[in-house]
Structure formats: structure tokens, C-alpha cells
Motif scaffolding. Structure first.
Motif, PDB file in Angstrom:
ATOM      1  N   ALA A 152      18.443  87.460  40.350  1.00  0.00           N
ATOM      2  CA  ALA A 152      17.593  87.496  41.532  1.00  0.00           C
ATOM      3  C   ALA A 152      18.476  87.633  42.766  1.00  0.00           C
ATOM      4  N   VAL A 153      17.888  88.117  43.857  1.00  0.00           N
ATOM      5  CA  VAL A 153      18.632  88.333  45.097  1.00  0.00           C
ATOM      6  C   VAL A 153      17.983  87.522  46.214  1.00  0.00           C
ATOM      7  N   TYR A 154      18.836  86.873  47.006  1.00  0.00           N
ATOM      8  CA  TYR A 154      18.374  86.086  48.157  1.00  0.00           C
ATOM      9  C   TYR A 154      18.964  86.641  49.445  1.00  0.00           C
ATOM     10  N   ARG A 155      18.134  86.643  50.487  1.00  0.00           N
ATOM     11  CA  ARG A 155      18.597  86.971  51.836  1.00  0.00           C
ATOM     12  C   ARG A 155      18.821  85.666  52.589  1.00  0.00           C
ATOM     13  N   ILE A 156      20.022  85.484  53.126  1.00  0.00           N
ATOM     14  CA  ILE A 156      20.362  84.304  53.905  1.00  0.00           C
ATOM     15  C   ILE A 156      20.472  84.718  55.361  1.00  0.00           C
ATOM     16  N   PRO A 197      23.810  89.368  65.779  1.00  0.00           N
ATOM     17  CA  PRO A 197      22.509  88.678  65.754  1.00  0.00           C
ATOM     18  C   PRO A 197      21.478  89.476  64.963  1.00  0.00           C
ATOM     19  N   GLY A 198      20.794  88.801  64.064  1.00  0.00           N
ATOM     20  CA  GLY A 198      19.791  89.458  63.226  1.00  0.00           C
ATOM     21  C   GLY A 198      20.341  89.972  61.915  1.00  0.00           C
ATOM     22  N   GLY A 199      21.676  89.966  61.749  1.00  0.00           N
ATOM     23  CA  GLY A 199      22.270  90.405  60.491  1.00  0.00           C
ATOM     24  C   GLY A 199      22.031  89.388  59.378  1.00  0.00           C
ATOM     25  N   ALA A 200      22.142  89.823  58.147  1.00  0.00           N
ATOM     26  CA  ALA A 200      21.834  88.951  57.015  1.00  0.00           C
ATOM     27  C   ALA A 200      22.930  88.987  55.953  1.00  0.00           C
ATOM     28  N   PHE A 201      22.968  87.920  55.183  1.00  0.00           N
ATOM     29  CA  PHE A 201      23.899  87.742  54.076  1.00  0.00           C
ATOM     30  C   PHE A 201      23.078  87.842  52.794  1.00  0.00           C
ATOM     31  N   TYR A 202      23.490  88.713  51.874  1.00  0.00           N
ATOM     32  CA  TYR A 202      22.746  88.915  50.626  1.00  0.00           C
ATOM     33  C   TYR A 202      23.570  88.403  49.454  1.00  0.00           C
ATOM     34  N   GLN A 203      22.944  87.579  48.610  1.00  0.00           N
ATOM     35  CA  GLN A 203      23.621  86.966  47.471  1.00  0.00           C
ATOM     36  C   GLN A 203      22.736  87.062  46.242  1.00  0.00           C
ATOM     37  N   PHE A 204      23.336  87.462  45.118  1.00  0.00           N
ATOM     38  CA  PHE A 204      22.553  87.452  43.878  1.00  0.00           C
ATOM     39  C   PHE A 204      22.921  86.228  43.060  1.00  0.00           C
ATOM     40  N   THR A 205      22.046  85.888  42.133  1.00  0.00           N
ATOM     41  CA  THR A 205      22.277  84.731  41.282  1.00  0.00           C
ATOM     42  C   THR A 205      21.643  84.952  39.920  1.00  0.00           C
ATOM     43  N   TYR A 206      22.192  84.307  38.917  1.00  0.00           N
ATOM     44  CA  TYR A 206      21.598  84.331  37.581  1.00  0.00           C
ATOM     45  C   TYR A 206      20.681  83.124  37.362  1.00  0.00           C
ATOM     46  N   VAL A 208      26.183  91.440  55.230  1.00  0.00           N
ATOM     47  CA  VAL A 208      27.256  91.037  54.320  1.00  0.00           C
ATOM     48  C   VAL A 208      26.649  90.915  52.941  1.00  0.00           C
ATOM     49  N   LEU A 209      27.226  91.624  51.959  1.00  0.00           N
ATOM     50  CA  LEU A 209      26.786  91.525  50.565  1.00  0.00           C
ATOM     51  C   LEU A 209      27.809  90.711  49.797  1.00  0.00           C
ATOM     52  N   SER A 210      27.330  89.809  48.961  1.00  0.00           N
ATOM     53  CA  SER A 210      28.240  88.951  48.212  1.00  0.00           C
ATOM     54  C   SER A 210      28.035  89.091  46.703  1.00  0.00           C
ATOM     55  N   GLY A 211      29.137  89.435  46.029  1.00  0.00           N
ATOM     56  CA  GLY A 211      29.159  89.424  44.575  1.00  0.00           C
ATOM     57  C   GLY A 211      29.936  88.243  44.054  1.00  0.00           C
ATOM     58  N   LEU A 212      30.133  87.225  44.890  1.00  0.00           N
ATOM     59  CA  LEU A 212      30.921  86.048  44.522  1.00  0.00           C
ATOM     60  C   LEU A 212      30.105  85.077  43.673  1.00  0.00           C
ATOM     61  N   GLY A 213      30.791  84.362  42.817  1.00  0.00           N
ATOM     62  CA  GLY A 213      30.145  83.340  41.992  1.00  0.00           C
ATOM     63  C   GLY A 213      30.066  82.015  42.734  1.00  0.00           C
ATOM     64  N   LEU A 214      29.209  81.930  43.731  1.00  0.00           N
ATOM     65  CA  LEU A 214      29.141  80.746  44.581  1.00  0.00           C
ATOM     66  C   LEU A 214      28.836  79.451  43.824  1.00  0.00           C
ATOM     67  N   PRO A 215      27.978  79.460  42.769  1.00  0.00           N
ATOM     68  CA  PRO A 215      27.690  78.194  42.084  1.00  0.00           C
ATOM     69  C   PRO A 215      28.906  77.540  41.450  1.00  0.00           C
ATOM     70  N   SER A 216      29.955  78.305  41.177  1.00  0.00           N
ATOM     71  CA  SER A 216      31.149  77.732  40.555  1.00  0.00           C
ATOM     72  C   SER A 216      32.149  77.193  41.569  1.00  0.00           C
ATOM     73  N   PRO A 252      21.464  80.089  45.045  1.00  0.00           N
ATOM     74  CA  PRO A 252      22.728  79.497  44.616  1.00  0.00           C
ATOM     75  C   PRO A 252      23.436  78.693  45.711  1.00  0.00           C
ATOM     76  N   ILE A 253      22.871  78.705  46.923  1.00  0.00           N
ATOM     77  CA  ILE A 253      23.423  77.915  48.019  1.00  0.00           C
ATOM     78  C   ILE A 253      22.503  76.719  48.238  1.00  0.00           C
ATOM     79  N   SER A 254      23.055  75.533  48.195  1.00  0.00           N
ATOM     80  CA  SER A 254      22.231  74.326  48.259  1.00  0.00           C
ATOM     81  C   SER A 254      21.540  74.190  49.605  1.00  0.00           C
ATOM     82  N   GLU A 255      20.420  73.482  49.612  1.00  0.00           N
ATOM     83  CA  GLU A 255      19.698  73.214  50.847  1.00  0.00           C
ATOM     84  C   GLU A 255      20.562  72.429  51.818  1.00  0.00           C
ATOM     85  N   GLN A 256      21.421  71.555  51.303  1.00  0.00           N
ATOM     86  CA  GLN A 256      22.307  70.769  52.159  1.00  0.00           C
ATOM     87  C   GLN A 256      23.229  71.677  52.965  1.00  0.00           C
ATOM     88  N   ILE A 257      23.822  72.666  52.304  1.00  0.00           N
ATOM     89  CA  ILE A 257      24.719  73.590  52.998  1.00  0.00           C
ATOM     90  C   ILE A 257      23.934  74.460  53.973  1.00  0.00           C
TER      91      ILE A 257
END
Length: 214
Positions: free
Chosen positions: A179-183, A138-147, A111-119, A152-157
């Protein structure tokens, strides 16, 4: 240039829904898709905007027919249907992803995300992630970019959903630099098993529609 002006017009019309003032660069698109190829399988893209990441996926060999594009903005959705006629374009809020029986089938490879999650409020972000991982096998990943300088996803979540994040690269050839993060799921932790804890640790949010940030 025409696509950039169209994107800018959508930002001016609804700046809270469109999280960036310009489409993502080709450099960021390459970074977002670097771990994906034609063998990854079905791909779900959230907030594709004008389709910069979508085009990069196609260049990686992913067939259009394997793409599901989830876009809230009706004008972006119409553009995507014209640009990628073989892809499935769903005009819907990404926070409602888990309620779509066709999507929540655990078949997607990424899953690729271009959403503005921090907002977004915390519970909305958690809903998007929960729905996204129900789409992933199983084994799939979520990719999110951030400025920003961190995930951009908190440790709590992440902890509440049994997820972990890893920065896989960054680029200065984007406005602004990104930057890009793999979740991904933590080893031995299933997303469903973490939902009860998530419900207790994430504060409620008032109704708010997902934003497109591609």
C-alpha cells in the motif's frame, strides 16, 4: 530478470540494508507516482534501488534532470548512474538529508521513499522525515509504500513533526502486496515548529544506516 537477480544478490549480501528481496512491481511504481507529473517540479527519491520508481517517474514525464536519487548502496548507486545519466545520484544515508545544503532548499515538489522505515529506530525515521520536508516546498508531499496493514510511520512520530498520513491506494500485484501513503504537513503546523516536541517524545537510537527497499 537480470535486474531482479542483481537485487536479490544485494539482499543476500546485506539483508538489513536492502529491505526487500525483489524490486517493486510496475503496479506499485504506478501507484507511487500516480499523483506526480512533469509539473510537479524537482523530485527527490530515497532508496531507489534498481530504479523501478525512477523509471515510472520518467514515464510520467518528469525529466531525468529534475531527479535527485539518494542511495546508500554503492552498487545500486552505480547502476542508477548508468540507467539515468542525467539524474543526480547521491551516495549517502537518507538520515543525513537535512544536512545537505543543496537538498534542503524547499524546492522539491515530492519525495518518494523506497526505504524500509519499519525496520529503523524511531529517531532515524524522524530524521529522514525532517530532512525530507526541508527539501519540500509548501504543499509538497512525501510518499511511502509499505507491506503492512497500516502506515509505516507511527502516529507518535507524525504528531511530533506536525504531519498527517493518508492511504492513497494498494496493489496485490506486488511481492508481497503493498500500500502507498501520502505524508504531508498538517494545516497550520510547520515542521520546524514541531521539532522541540519531537526531541522530547522520540526515544534516542543507536547508530544505524538507512536501508534500501525499492
Amino acid at each position: 530478470m537480470k535486474t531482479t537477480m542483481f537485487f536479490l544478490s544485494q539482499w543476500l549480501a546485506a539483508p538489513l540494508r536492502t529491505a526487500a528481496i525483489a524490486p517493486s512491481s510496475h503496479s506499485l511504481a504506478r501507484l507511487m507516482t500516480q499523483e506526480i507529473n512533469e509539473m510537479t517540479g524537482p523530485i527527490v527519491e530515497l532508496g531507489p534501488g534498481t530504479g523501478v520508481f525512477t523509471d515510472a517517474l520518467r514515464n510520467r514525464g518528469v525529466p531525468e534532470s529534475s531527479l535527485t536519487l539518494v542511495e546508500l548502496n554503492p552498487r545500486f548507486a552505480a547502476l542508477l548512474r548508468r540507467r539515468f545519466p542525467c539524474a543526480r545520484v547521491l551516495e549517502m544515508d537518507a538520515a543525513e538529508l537535512g544536512g545537505d545544503a543543496k537538498l534542503a532548499s524547499a524546492e522539491a515538489g515530492a519525495v518518494l521513499s523506497g526505504l524500509g522505515l519499519p525496520s529503523m529506530p524511531a529517531r532515524q525515521v524522524a530524521s529522514i522525515l525532517r530532512g525530507a520536508f526541508r527539501c519540500l516546498r509548501p504543499g509538497g508531499a512525501f510518499y511511502q509504500f509499505t507491506y503492512g496493514p497500516r502506515c509505516p510511520i507511527s502516529e507518535q512520530i507524525l504528531d511530533s513533526l506536525g504531519l498527517t498520513s493518508e492511504r492513497i491506494g494498494g496493489t496485490f500485484l506486488n511481492l508481497p502486496p503493498a500500500a502507498v501513503y501520502r505524508i504531508s504537513c498538517k494545516m497550520g503546523v510547520g515542521l520546524d515548529g514541531a521539532e522541540q516536541a519531537e526531541a522530547q517524545t522520540i526515544v534516542p537510537f543507536s547508530e544505524k544506516r538507512a536501508v534500501s527497499g525499492c
